[in-house]
Design an enzyme around this catalytic site. Structure first.
Site, PDB file in Angstrom:
ATOM      1  N   ASP A  72       1.081  -1.187  -0.191  1.00  0.00           N
ATOM      2  CA  ASP A  72       0.013  -0.157  -0.113  1.00  0.00           C
ATOM      3  C   ASP A  72       0.878   1.194  -0.399  1.00  0.00           C
ATOM      4  OD1 ASP A  72       0.962  -0.408   2.485  1.00  0.00           O
ATOM      5  OD2 ASP A  72      -1.664  -0.683   3.468  1.00  0.00           O
ATOM      6  N   ASP A 141      -7.325  -3.179  14.029  1.00  0.00           N
ATOM      7  CA  ASP A 141      -8.491  -3.630  13.788  1.00  0.00           C
ATOM      8  C   ASP A 141      -8.926  -4.850  13.034  1.00  0.00           C
ATOM      9  OD1 ASP A 141      -7.716  -2.264  11.333  1.00  0.00           O
ATOM     10  OD2 ASP A 141      -9.457  -0.631  11.530  1.00  0.00           O
ATOM     11  N   HIS A 143      -7.285  -5.221  10.116  1.00  0.00           N
ATOM     12  CA  HIS A 143      -6.910  -4.535   8.986  1.00  0.00           C
ATOM     13  C   HIS A 143      -5.466  -5.214   8.325  1.00  0.00           C
ATOM     14  CE1 HIS A 143      -5.115  -0.461   9.425  1.00  0.00           C
ATOM     15  NE2 HIS A 143      -4.251  -1.361   8.803  1.00  0.00           N
ATOM     16  N   GLU A 148      -9.606  -1.892   5.293  1.00  0.00           N
ATOM     17  CA  GLU A 148      -9.853  -1.639   6.413  1.00  0.00           C
ATOM     18  C   GLU A 148     -11.706  -2.050   6.926  1.00  0.00           C
ATOM     19  OE1 GLU A 148      -8.497   0.494   8.334  1.00  0.00           O
ATOM     20  OE2 GLU A 148      -8.100   2.161   7.274  1.00  0.00           O
TER      21      GLU A 148
HETATM   22  N1  LIG Z   1      -0.554   0.163   5.763  1.00  0.00           N
HETATM   23  C1  LIG Z   1      -0.316  -0.441   7.357  1.00  0.00           C
HETATM   24  C2  LIG Z   1      -0.587  -1.707   7.582  1.00  0.00           C
HETATM   25  O1  LIG Z   1      -0.174  -2.561   6.294  1.00  0.00           O
HETATM   26  C3  LIG Z   1       0.141  -2.652   8.869  1.00  0.00           C
HETATM   27  O2  LIG Z   1       0.172  -3.759   9.277  1.00  0.00           O
HETATM   28  C4  LIG Z   1      -0.549  -1.659  10.162  1.00  0.00           C
HETATM   29  C5  LIG Z   1       0.592  -1.795  11.143  1.00  0.00           C
HETATM   30  O3  LIG Z   1       1.337  -1.432  11.166  1.00  0.00           O
HETATM   31  P1  LIG Z   1       1.910  -1.326  12.786  1.00  0.00           P
HETATM   32  O4  LIG Z   1       3.200  -2.773  12.384  1.00  0.00           O
HETATM   33  O5  LIG Z   1       2.862  -0.141  12.791  1.00  0.00           O
HETATM   34  O6  LIG Z   1       1.858  -1.970  14.290  1.00  0.00           O
HETATM   35  O7  LIG Z   1       0.213   0.079   9.902  1.00  0.00           O
HETATM   36  C6  LIG Z   1      -0.350   0.686   8.250  1.00  0.00           C
HETATM   37  O8  LIG Z   1      -1.868   0.118   8.723  1.00  0.00           O
END
Ligand SMILES: N[C@@H]1[C@@H](O)[C@H](O)[C@@H](COP(=O)(O)O)O[C@@H]1O
Length: 280
Positions: A72, A141, A143, A148
């Protein structure tokens, strides 16, 4: 689905790093037959990236014939912004490994036609023969990528409006200023992830524990898009002890016992092979 539990994020990173390295090495990628790897951003995969960098430095792994596709990217954030996923990937990973920058694919959140950008991304993945292994992380959440809650489980790469909770969670990367967090992102879809031949997801920390329990102890549900992994024939979730806080004790014991049995099977297989070669 397999669940691998390790003590902390470092141990998870070592496990997943070694796992990916073995898959790439066993694949024996060449320029004609490259290994296609899907990659995430976030803090969760950083220990894995560090471990992979270490393996490259030791000469035990090469990304020369690896093609990557990131999950993403924010919409409207300049590519060279310190928090763009493009910057993140080079800062945390690509700059330290022997990957050809031409083999790196990251969605362009500033493309003039975002719909065309997403369609082209799907087409490029397809043209490369599909993704061999998709590494992922999750939001609080549940995702996966930026899919989402409520995302269609058959979704493909597209523009997505971010949930307020995600904007809140990600504001830590923007000096805690909610107004600086982009409201939209381009993301691969749930179906794009499920199309990969193998999916490996890293989940660490107690703040992900509710999402983890929903994803693996409850049914497939679009409100926790990680749960779609239950439909994948070859999925692995690697977690630390903190992330298991909301799981039933019996779930944790069950998956730990499965890993022990699997190790026993592999030991026996290795012994059999050893005995067979000593007969020769
Ligand atoms: N789009 C990204 C996700 O791909 C990632 O998994 C998430 C968790 O991030 P973290 O690993 O910093 O908790 O962050 C964002 O939302």
């Amino acid at each position: 689905m397999r669940l691998i539990i390790r003590d902390g994020p470092e141990e998870v990173g070592r496990y997943v790093g070694n796992y990916i390295a073995k898959r790439i090495n066993d694949f024996k990628p060449t320029a004609e037959k490259p290994f296609v790897l899907g990659l995430p951003t976030g803090s969760s995969p950083i220990p894995t990236y560090k471990h992979l960098i270490g393996l490259v430095n030791k000469g035990e792994l090469s990304f020369k014939n690896v093609i990557t596709f990131n999950m993403d990217e924010y919409v409207g954030l300049p590519r060279d912004h310190s928090e763009s996923y493009h910057t993140f990937m080079f800062r945390e990973f690509f700059s330290y490994i022997d990957i050809d920058p031409n083999n790196v694919h990251i969605l362009d959140g500033n493309a003039p036609d975002l719909v065309a950008e997403c369609a082209a991304y799907e087409a490029t993945i397809k043209a490369q023969g599909g993704i061999e292994l998709f590494l992922g992380g999750i939001g609080e959440d549940g995702h996966i990528a930026f899919n989402e809650p409520g995302s269609s489980l058959s979704s493909r790469t597209r523009i997505k409006t971010l949930a307020y909770d995600t904007i809140l969670a990600n504001s830590r990367f923007f000096g805690g200023d909610l107004s600086k967090v982009p409201r939209m992102a381009l993301t691969v879809g749930v179906a794009t992830v499920l199309d990969a031949r193998e999916v490996v997801v890293v989940v660490t920390g107690q703040r992900k524990s509710v999402a983890l329990s929903k994803a693996i102890e409850e049914g497939v549900n679009h409100l926790t898009t990680l749960s779609a992994l239950q439909l994948h024939p070859w999925a692995l979730i690697a977690v630390d002890e903190d992330a298991t806080a909301e799981l039933h004790v019996k779930t944790v014991k069950y998956f730990k016992s499965l890993e022990r049995v699997q190790e026993e099977v592999e030991r026996n297989k290795a012994n059999l092979n050893e005995n067979a070669s000593s007969v020769d």
